[in-house]
Design an enzyme around this catalytic site. Sequence first.
Site, PDB file in Angstrom:
ATOM      1  N   GLY A  20     -18.212 -23.266 -20.454  1.00 11.22           N
ATOM      2  CA  GLY A  20     -18.233 -22.094 -19.587  1.00 11.22           C
ATOM      3  C   GLY A  20     -18.447 -22.439 -18.125  1.00 11.22           C
TER       4      GLY A  20
ATOM      5  N   VAL B 179     -20.755 -14.885 -16.496  1.00  7.87           N
ATOM      6  CA  VAL B 179     -19.330 -15.120 -16.698  1.00  7.87           C
ATOM      7  C   VAL B 179     -19.036 -16.508 -17.253  1.00  7.87           C
ATOM      8  CG1 VAL B 179     -18.610 -13.468 -14.954  1.00  7.87           C
ATOM      9  CG2 VAL B 179     -19.032 -15.837 -14.290  1.00  7.87           C
ATOM     10  N   CYS B 180     -19.911 -17.485 -16.983  1.00 15.85           N
ATOM     11  CA  CYS B 180     -19.626 -18.833 -17.469  1.00 15.85           C
ATOM     12  C   CYS B 180     -19.752 -18.920 -18.984  1.00 15.85           C
ATOM     13  CB  CYS B 180     -20.536 -19.858 -16.797  1.00 15.85           C
ATOM     14  SG  CYS B 180     -22.276 -19.647 -17.152  1.00 15.85           S
ATOM     15  N   MET B 181     -20.507 -18.004 -19.590  1.00 13.69           N
ATOM     16  CA  MET B 181     -20.637 -17.989 -21.045  1.00 13.69           C
ATOM     17  C   MET B 181     -20.046 -16.730 -21.671  1.00 13.69           C
ATOM     18  SD  MET B 181     -21.966 -20.858 -21.665  1.00 13.69           S
ATOM     19  CE  MET B 181     -22.283 -20.687 -23.397  1.00 13.69           C
TER      20      MET B 181
END
Length: 730
Positions: A411, A697-699
């Site tokens: 992510g 948002v990264c995960m």
Amino acid sequence: MNHSEDFMRDCFIVFDRVGDSKIDADQVGDLSRSMGLNPRNCDIVSVTRNFAGKRLSFEDFLPVYQALEKSCAHSRVRRTTSKWAGSKSTTMTPMITGDSGNEWLKATVMGEASRGQLSVSDSLKFLPMMATFCRLMSMLLVTLDDKELFDPSNSSSSLFPFTMPQTLAIILGLKDCALGLIEVLHPDALNTRSALFSSNSSSSTIAANVNPQLCADVFKLMCKLLKQLRERDERMQFCPNPDFWIAAKCSIPKAPNDVTLCEALRRGVDLECIVESRISAASNSNSTSTALVSSAPPAATGNAILSVVSLKDKRLLLVLTCLPFCIAFSERVKLFRKILLLDKEEVGGRNLPSGVFGSASDISVNVRRTHVYEDAFEKLSPHNEPDLRKRLRVTWKNATGLDEAGIDGGGITRDFLQELVKAAFDPKLGLFAATPQGNLYPFPHVAQLMSVDLVKQHYYFVGRVIGKVLYENLLVELPLAPFFLAKILSGHVDINYLASLDQDLHQSLMSLKTFEGDMEQLALSFSTTQNVLGSVQEVELVAGGREISVDEGNKLFYMHTVADYWLNRQIKTQYIHFVSGLTDLISLKWLRMFTCASELQTLISGATNGCIDVSDMRRHTVYAGDCDKGVPFSDTHPYIEAFWAIVSQWTEEMKSALLKFITSCSRPPLLGFKELQPPIAIHSAGVSSNRLPTASVCMHVLKLPVFDSHEQLQLKLTTAIQSKSGFELS
């Protein structure tokens, strides 16, 4: 060799393959009429009859087709509607469209060719004329802009000799015939039914004796014409639906054993390799009908993979390399992904599942959020990281210089690449400029900002970044200009793409075609002016262009030269280095499975107008946490059911905004949410009446507070998405 001679040599080569190239004046007359040309213009038939019944050399052949070409140019001058097109005396066009009324002709020639059952005698008559038709129509399309192709407001003086229904019939006829020629090139020598193409027991015996090089030459010309028509359809959308180009008999089996096929594609096997293999097999065997199964290795190609490629896959290879639009876009995306998987197997550590650590080959980088491009440019340069196919492990540094918390299971890398693309293509950086429509292309005057060596390094790096995005199956919101996308695929674009760069310039040039006044009064010369960082400069389009006036005789050349300068020449250096970086990870032969600008844009950014399938999104969402009563979140939890009910009723714009809020990309994955990794997760943020939903948002995590009512849930969710609350309010 000039353009005219190049065109005519293509035609002559096909005639010469027959072995007894004799030209028939009546055939040429019929062919010229089928193209909407008056055969009396330039005295075509008279020229042709000078060589009737004679074995032709190229020198003999030249004046015949110079006459045809001259007639084509003359016919542009206020030619009335298709007086000649569709005439009962024509040969090729009615045969292709099915308008001839001669069912015997259609059944025995076009029909047999489309079924892969072309006999030797018919091939010697049919293929040369088909080649000439395709080359003439290709040449005619080059001289016509999009508005001239089908102009409903000016149908009485259309410069294109075919109506739209006729053109659609020509496309279908050419497509079926080209697919049939694939069977002729690779006949079913064992008299068994192929899984890709349906053939009968007699076709292999008939087709195996046809000259494969003659067949291949005509096949290439047909493919070129079909690609030209496909490009026009992309811009003009005159075909009835997107599936019009797809051939049912080219569908890929749902569970194919396609490792060999994908490996052949990965190694770049193309038409020349396959045809060479076919000819070699035929020449090295006394029994043609059994040799063509491809047991013999290819001669002098270096592509030993062809020796183990099945007949079905050889045919499919030809479709994918020459007629990819005959296969559904989603099927080609799946093959593209499988090619990448095969390539990743060669990279150490890439076979480990996402999130598994321990591979010494991983690329680890620390990047400051405030200097994303600068840090990435230095640490991911070819000198520091020669193989960018390796897996990235990214650590963010915040504004204070401290490492941000988090383990990169994929992510954070995705977040890093998305931020890097934003920074690299930001016009403020100076590498890319935006059209009036907001689409991006290389900044033409970047050499005024940095040295030649830095220009090379920066565009090579940005190309590698896009290659990495594609290599990792990521989507980034990057609206590239259609002309630049088409240029990536083909290397060169023509005047028809100029509107995607500058609509005003395109319209101004097009107006010269119909200008009836004195061209000298316009005072145009073969030069153009441009604004270079606030300074107006004049650029010569040809040597001594300032002194060459534009007149009626050279205005078409002027138009195409101006377009070529703006679309190709002024960004030549940037384009070369960008593509060089891109192909460091992604072969252009892989990308050319995608045939037009819109398909490449979709591969990079996802469908721009695609609807988000909420049910599919819900099916592949996971849950964590619980509400105030200790009941864990799940797909059947009443609160979660209320959430999905709200989302289902939203407009597509709001659904896209929600997806961007969670994943940083507003477009759904190309093959559905099953391929989104990590999957979307909805995590309970506890009971609250004041907090807004936030996201990581990264995960791909949506942190959803539990509100008192469904109305409050809808209000807070809408407010959070529209205000883009993100991390700061978590």
